[in-house]
Design a protein around this motif. Structure first.
Motif, short mmCIF file in Angstrom:
data_model
loop_
_atom_site.label_atom_id
_atom_site.label_comp_id
_atom_site.label_asym_id
_atom_site.label_seq_id
_atom_site.Cartn_x
_atom_site.Cartn_y
_atom_site.Cartn_z
N GLY A 71 18.16 23.45 22.17
CA GLY A 71 18.22 24.02 20.83
C GLY A 71 17.80 23.05 19.75
O GLY A 71 17.53 23.47 18.61
N PHE A 72 17.74 21.77 20.08
CA PHE A 72 17.35 20.75 19.10
C PHE A 72 15.88 20.34 19.25
O PHE A 72 15.42 19.44 18.56
N MET A 73 15.19 21.00 20.19
CA MET A 73 13.80 20.65 20.41
C MET A 73 12.86 21.65 19.74
O MET A 73 13.21 22.82 19.62
N PRO A 74 11.65 21.23 19.28
CA PRO A 74 11.16 19.85 19.31
C PRO A 74 11.74 19.02 18.18
O PRO A 74 12.23 19.57 17.19
N LEU A 75 11.72 17.71 18.34
CA LEU A 75 12.23 16.82 17.32
C LEU A 75 11.09 16.42 16.37
O LEU A 75 10.00 16.06 16.81
N ASP A 76 11.35 16.50 15.07
CA ASP A 76 10.41 16.00 14.07
C ASP A 76 10.92 14.65 13.59
O ASP A 76 12.02 14.56 13.04
N ILE A 77 10.11 13.60 13.83
CA ILE A 77 10.59 12.26 13.50
C ILE A 77 9.54 11.51 12.69
O ILE A 77 8.35 11.83 12.74
N ALA A 78 10.00 10.55 11.93
CA ALA A 78 9.11 9.64 11.21
C ALA A 78 9.46 8.23 11.64
O ALA A 78 10.63 7.85 11.67
N VAL A 79 8.44 7.46 12.02
CA VAL A 79 8.67 6.12 12.56
C VAL A 79 7.82 5.10 11.81
O VAL A 79 6.62 5.30 11.64
N ASN A 80 8.46 4.05 11.34
CA ASN A 80 7.72 2.94 10.76
C ASN A 80 7.24 2.03 11.89
O ASN A 80 8.01 1.67 12.78
N SER A 81 5.99 1.65 11.85
CA SER A 81 5.45 0.82 12.92
C SER A 81 4.38 -0.10 12.36
O SER A 81 3.67 0.24 11.41
N ASP A 82 4.26 -1.30 12.96
CA ASP A 82 3.14 -2.15 12.58
C ASP A 82 1.89 -1.63 13.29
O ASP A 82 1.95 -0.72 14.12
N LEU A 83 0.75 -2.19 12.94
CA LEU A 83 -0.51 -1.67 13.46
C LEU A 83 -0.60 -1.78 14.97
O LEU A 83 -1.08 -0.87 15.66
N SER A 84 -0.12 -2.89 15.52
CA SER A 84 -0.15 -3.08 16.96
C SER A 84 0.68 -2.01 17.67
O SER A 84 0.26 -1.45 18.69
N GLY A 85 1.85 -1.72 17.11
CA GLY A 85 2.70 -0.69 17.69
C GLY A 85 2.04 0.68 17.62
O GLY A 85 2.17 1.49 18.54
N THR A 86 1.33 0.94 16.54
CA THR A 86 0.64 2.23 16.39
C THR A 86 -0.46 2.38 17.43
O THR A 86 -0.62 3.44 18.04
N TRP A 87 -1.24 1.32 17.67
CA TRP A 87 -2.28 1.38 18.70
C TRP A 87 -1.67 1.71 20.05
O TRP A 87 -2.20 2.53 20.81
N LYS A 88 -0.56 1.06 20.38
CA LYS A 88 0.06 1.26 21.69
C LYS A 88 0.66 2.66 21.80
O LYS A 88 0.59 3.30 22.86
N LEU A 89 1.28 3.13 20.72
CA LEU A 89 1.90 4.46 20.74
C LEU A 89 0.86 5.55 20.94
O LEU A 89 1.03 6.46 21.75
N LEU A 90 -0.25 5.44 20.20
CA LEU A 90 -1.28 6.47 20.25
C LEU A 90 -2.28 6.27 21.38
O LEU A 90 -3.07 7.15 21.68
N GLU A 91 -2.24 5.06 21.99
CA GLU A 91 -3.18 4.72 23.06
C GLU A 91 -4.62 4.87 22.58
O GLU A 91 -5.50 5.34 23.30
N THR A 92 -4.85 4.47 21.34
CA THR A 92 -6.19 4.51 20.77
C THR A 92 -6.30 3.47 19.67
O THR A 92 -5.29 3.03 19.12
N GLY A 93 -7.52 3.04 19.37
CA GLY A 93 -7.71 1.99 18.37
C GLY A 93 -7.45 0.62 18.94
O GLY A 93 -7.13 0.45 20.12
N GLY A 94 -7.57 -0.40 18.10
CA GLY A 94 -7.33 -1.76 18.54
C GLY A 94 -7.92 -2.76 17.57
O GLY A 94 -8.48 -2.40 16.53
N PRO A 95 -7.84 -4.05 17.90
CA PRO A 95 -8.34 -5.09 17.01
C PRO A 95 -9.85 -4.97 16.80
O PRO A 95 -10.60 -4.60 17.71
N MET A 96 -10.30 -5.27 15.60
CA MET A 96 -11.72 -5.26 15.28
C MET A 96 -12.44 -6.28 16.16
O MET A 96 -11.93 -7.36 16.43
N LYS A 97 -13.61 -5.88 16.64
CA LYS A 97 -14.46 -6.70 17.50
C LYS A 97 -13.91 -6.83 18.93
O LYS A 97 -14.51 -7.48 19.77
N VAL A 98 -12.74 -6.25 19.18
CA VAL A 98 -12.18 -6.20 20.53
C VAL A 98 -12.27 -4.77 21.05
O VAL A 98 -12.75 -4.52 22.15
N SER A 99 -11.81 -3.85 20.23
CA SER A 99 -11.92 -2.43 20.56
C SER A 99 -13.22 -1.89 19.95
O SER A 99 -13.53 -2.16 18.79
#
Length: 217
Positions: free
Chosen positions: A32-60
């Motif tokens: 009954g509580f699903m789906p969950l709508d959440i907001a998460v603060n993350s640094d850029l590295s964490g965002t890349w890992k969470l989304l499994e996309t993007g990365g450091p310039m000249k590396v990705s």
């Protein structure tokens, strides 16, 4: 995502969040509580890992999570100023350079897919088949030589120094034209120009293919 996050529903970040499956972490959540709508603060590295996309310039190769800018092109300004910001705010500034890029919204993906169809019509051989046989560096820009291009016999920018080297490069260009089912008539410069035109289309098609895949995780 809802409420104040609704404007971002078209971007990859929002779409990726919506596809992440709930993982079992030792607690039980009532359906009954699903789906969950959440907001998460993350640094850029964490965002890349969470989304499994993007990365450091000249590396990705595709470093941004929200646009399709290639790492190799990140330092290049647009030939025209963007309509949303630079044309409105900086139209009178001489020498102003615009580096804004369109977000990978569903509408933008459709435009890239249409561009891909147009470019594909210029290709005489499919990229998948071509990439297995061509000896040209696939990531080389046919219009801008790299640091070692003029001394690399496999580069379209190669500059032969002897008659023997010119003869070998001429045969190399001819072989690549034949691989693409293109005419082999004319002297070396004529054949090279013909090949460069085709290499431009191939490079554009590869880049669009990467961008579309990046925009539709």
């Amino acid at each position: 995502m809802q409420g104040e996050y609704a404007p971002f529903q078209g971007c990859p970040f929002s779409r990726k969040i919506q596809t992440i499956q709930t993982r079992k972490v030792g607690i039980t959540i009532s359906p009954g509580f699903m789906p969950l709508d959440i907001a998460v603060n993350s640094d850029l590295s964490g965002t890349w890992k969470l989304l499994e996309t993007g990365g450091p310039m000249k590396v990705s190769r595709l470093p941004c999570i929200n646009c399709a800018i290639l790492s190799d092109d990140c330092h290049k300004p647009h030939s025209t100023r963007c309509s949303r910001w630079c044309q409105q705010l900086h139209i009178d500034k001489v020498g102003w350079k615009c580096y804004h890029h369109e977000m990978n919204t569903p509408e933008r993906v459709v435009v890239m897919q249409e561009e891909m169809l147009e470019v594909s019509e210029m290709l005489t051989v499919g990229l998948e088949e071509l990439d297995k046989k061509t000896k040209f560096p696939k990531r080389e820009d046919p219009d801008i030589p790299g640091l070692t291009s003029i001394t690399n016999p496999k580069s379209i920018h190669y500059v032969p120094q002897t008659v023997q080297e010119k003869r070998g490069f001429s045969k190399y260009v001819t072989d690549e034209l034949l691989l693409r089912d293109l005419p082999i008539s004319g002297d070396l410069q004529v054949r090279k120009d013909r090949l460069v035109k085709q290499l431009r289309a191939e490079r554009q098609a590869r880049n669009l293919s990467f961008k579309i895949a990046h925009a539709t995780p």
